[in-house]
Design an enzyme around this catalytic site. Structure first.
Site, mmCIF file in Angstrom:
data_model
loop_
_atom_site.group_PDB
_atom_site.id
_atom_site.type_symbol
_atom_site.label_atom_id
_atom_site.label_comp_id
_atom_site.label_asym_id
_atom_site.label_seq_id
_atom_site.Cartn_x
_atom_site.Cartn_y
_atom_site.Cartn_z
ATOM 1 N N CYS A 1 -10.669 9.155 16.647
ATOM 2 C CA CYS A 1 -11.331 11.126 16.644
ATOM 3 C C CYS A 1 -11.800 10.971 14.890
ATOM 4 C CB CYS A 1 -11.146 11.851 17.440
ATOM 5 S SG CYS A 1 -9.472 11.883 17.118
ATOM 6 N N CYS B 1 1.647 -0.569 -19.771
ATOM 7 C CA CYS B 1 1.074 0.714 -19.872
ATOM 8 C C CYS B 1 1.972 1.958 -20.532
ATOM 9 C CB CYS B 1 0.774 1.120 -18.535
ATOM 10 S SG CYS B 1 -1.040 -0.331 -18.044
ATOM 11 N N HIS C 1 -8.509 3.819 -2.746
ATOM 12 C CA HIS C 1 -8.103 3.457 -0.894
ATOM 13 C C HIS C 1 -7.437 4.192 -1.034
ATOM 14 C CE1 HIS C 1 -8.557 -0.675 -3.884
ATOM 15 N NE2 HIS C 1 -9.136 -0.511 -3.342
#
Length: 215
Positions: A57, A190, A46
């Site tokens: 641009c 985690c 992402h």
């Protein structure tokens, strides 16, 4: 965010990479903490908040440089009292006059700048998706860490792994979109489970001492 530091989960992933157990990492995070921890093979699905891109641009610019321009061109707001809102915005007290606020423009063409991230409703660039698919297809297994996979941009890689007959494992305390496909799911934080995995696979010696001691 500039003051955020990697945690024990980031360090464990680095140790698995250094031990040859992790061939690549596809992250939905946009904070750059995997790289700060020392991860080398990282694909930021992402994008990254460390940069901005011109919508006209395509010229990139460092977010820090834009921040310096914001401060310099809008110094009258530096001391304005503000209350942080849950979505990251701020509620300014006293309704200051914002008519003089200057929005930084692209230094090359004067176009509108956008954080270099995929917003909700946007699409991940095709080249990035192709690179991520190649990472999955060259692997022996897929490990999902701390993601519900409810966003399709990440779930698609589980679907591809399943098509290839590849085992899928997950470390996640809540429900994931791929629960029915998982060979194993660890319902644990985690930052606690990954260091244990690194130790189990003989990669814990690669953990940075400062992070190894974290709970």
């Amino acid at each position: 965010m500039a003051g955020a530091l990697p945690n024990a989960a980031h360090a464990a992933l680095v140790s698995l990479e250094r031990a040859g157990r992790l061939g690549g990492l596809i992250t939905q995070n946009v904070d750059g903490l995997h790289q700060a921890a020392g991860q080398r093979q990282v694909l930021e699905l992402h994008g990254s908040l460390a940069g901005v891109t011109c919508l006209r641009c395509g010229t990139p610019e460092a977010r820090q440089a834009v921040q310096l321009r914001l401060r310099r061109e809008n110094a009258f707001l530096l001391d304005a009292p503000a209350r942080a809102a849950p979505d990251g915005d701020a509620d300014l007290a006293g309704e200051p006059d914002l008519d003089g606020f200057r929005v930084p423009e692209c230094l090359r063409c004067g176009g509108l700048l956008k954080p270099d991230v995929v917003f909700y409703g946007d699409s991940v660039p095709r080249e990035r998706v192709a690179t991520a698919h190649a990472m999955v297809e060259s692997s022996a297994a897929l490990l999902v860490v701390g993601s519900s996979l409810m966003v399709y941009s990440a779930f698609r890689f589980c679907r591809r792994a399943r098509e290839l007959g590849m085992p899928i494992y997950a470390i996640n305390r809540g429900v994931t979109r791929a629960d029915d496909w998982l060979a194993l799911k660890v319902k644990e934080d985690c930052a606690r489970a990954l260091p244990q995995l690194a130790d189990l696979l003989g990669a814990a010696r690669n953990l940075q001492p400062a992070l190894r001691a974290q709970p």
